[in-house]
Design an enzyme around this catalytic site. Sequence first.
Site, mmCIF file in Angstrom:
data_model
loop_
_atom_site.group_PDB
_atom_site.id
_atom_site.type_symbol
_atom_site.label_atom_id
_atom_site.label_comp_id
_atom_site.label_asym_id
_atom_site.label_seq_id
_atom_site.Cartn_x
_atom_site.Cartn_y
_atom_site.Cartn_z
ATOM 1 N N GLN A 12 -4.872 1.164 -2.112
ATOM 2 C CA GLN A 12 -3.650 1.598 -1.397
ATOM 3 C C GLN A 12 -3.491 0.868 -0.068
ATOM 4 O OE1 GLN A 12 -3.618 5.448 0.434
ATOM 5 N NE2 GLN A 12 -1.395 5.543 0.557
ATOM 6 N N TYR A 142 -16.830 13.328 0.425
ATOM 7 C CA TYR A 142 -16.064 12.232 1.046
ATOM 8 C C TYR A 142 -16.239 12.263 2.563
ATOM 9 C CZ TYR A 142 -11.743 9.768 2.509
ATOM 10 O OH TYR A 142 -10.826 8.942 3.097
ATOM 11 N N ILE A 172 -2.253 8.615 4.431
ATOM 12 C CA ILE A 172 -1.377 7.452 4.612
ATOM 13 C C ILE A 172 -0.297 7.440 3.535
ATOM 14 C CG2 ILE A 172 -1.283 4.928 4.648
ATOM 15 C CD1 ILE A 172 -4.051 5.021 5.898
HETATM 16 N N1 SER Z 1 -6.111 10.413 2.325
HETATM 17 C C1 SER Z 1 -7.494 10.786 2.203
HETATM 18 C C2 SER Z 1 -7.676 11.818 1.171
HETATM 19 O O1 SER Z 1 -6.797 12.619 1.004
HETATM 20 C C3 SER Z 1 -8.012 11.290 3.504
HETATM 21 O O2 SER Z 1 -8.486 10.246 4.264
HETATM 22 O O3 SER Z 1 -8.673 11.855 0.553
#
Ligand code: SER
Length: 317
Positions: A12, A142, A172
Amino acid sequence: MKNILIIGSSGQIGSELSIKLRSIYGEANVVCGYYKPPFPDGFFEAGPTVEIDATDISQIAKVVKKYKIDTIYNLAAILSATAEKYPKRSWDVGLGSLMNCLDVARECKCAVFTPSSIGAFGSNTPKDKTPQDTVQRPNTVYGITKVMGELLSDYYFTRWGVDTRSVRFPGIISNLTHPGGGTTDYAVEIYYNAVRGEKFICPVKAGTFMDMMYMPDALNAAVNIMESDPSKLVHRNSFNIAAMSFDPEMIYSAIKKHYPDFVMEYDIDPLKQAIADSWPNSIDDTCAREEWGWKPEYDLEKMTANMITVLKERKNI
Ligand code: SER
């Protein structure tokens, strides 16, 4: 002039960052490393493009030496919701790749940019105006990889002098390459549904606020932090950066100004809701503004107008 390697250039962020960096530094000076095949529009052939599995250090070292790379943008990651399903893979990709980049950077004297995330915070972090330096005990794998990545990057800077810099990206929103597997992805998908004339089913509840950012601002952050004067940096890994914070009702209302008949309903995904609930409502980016001049251009209204214009012009979205 920089010689740059992007790891994850078909993802992305990577797909648009590749275009941006090549426009600034020249096509021949930006090597696009990909794991999944790049999207087939001929762009990547404009400059060097190489297949790299960043969990294999020898593959990174070979490319860095061959192209005399001095800056690595390491974007390899598995986003939050998918990472919960594949924790070991998430750890190997997120941290294995980073450790490999840092070791190659130490040997070959490269700078390294690796994004962190709002996911680096957890449910016991202050939720509103989350400070730059605060509690970081995330509830997701994560987030754990992101906190470890921040610490490891700072360690390589203080211990070995590797020029590591990073930002904590919000969700984003982009219109070229889909994210996939993230908790904030709903705020991308909603635009596609609106432009296609389809109903949108939202996976997180009304009132769930998260920081978000339009891709052009995210790209500027990635470029500007690496161009900034190192003597001004008090922090390095990683800076809070913010642009807007909204909940599903706010983005729905912004889109309805363009598509009054657009319909959104809720079908809550418990995993995504739990992750979103553990993240900040809005973060404080004062340090990034003061130390390297961070300033976003897009708010919700301006981003919405641009997203819709771009998606409407494109066929087969
Ligand atoms: N956009 C990411 C997620 O939702 C967060 O950094 O995992």
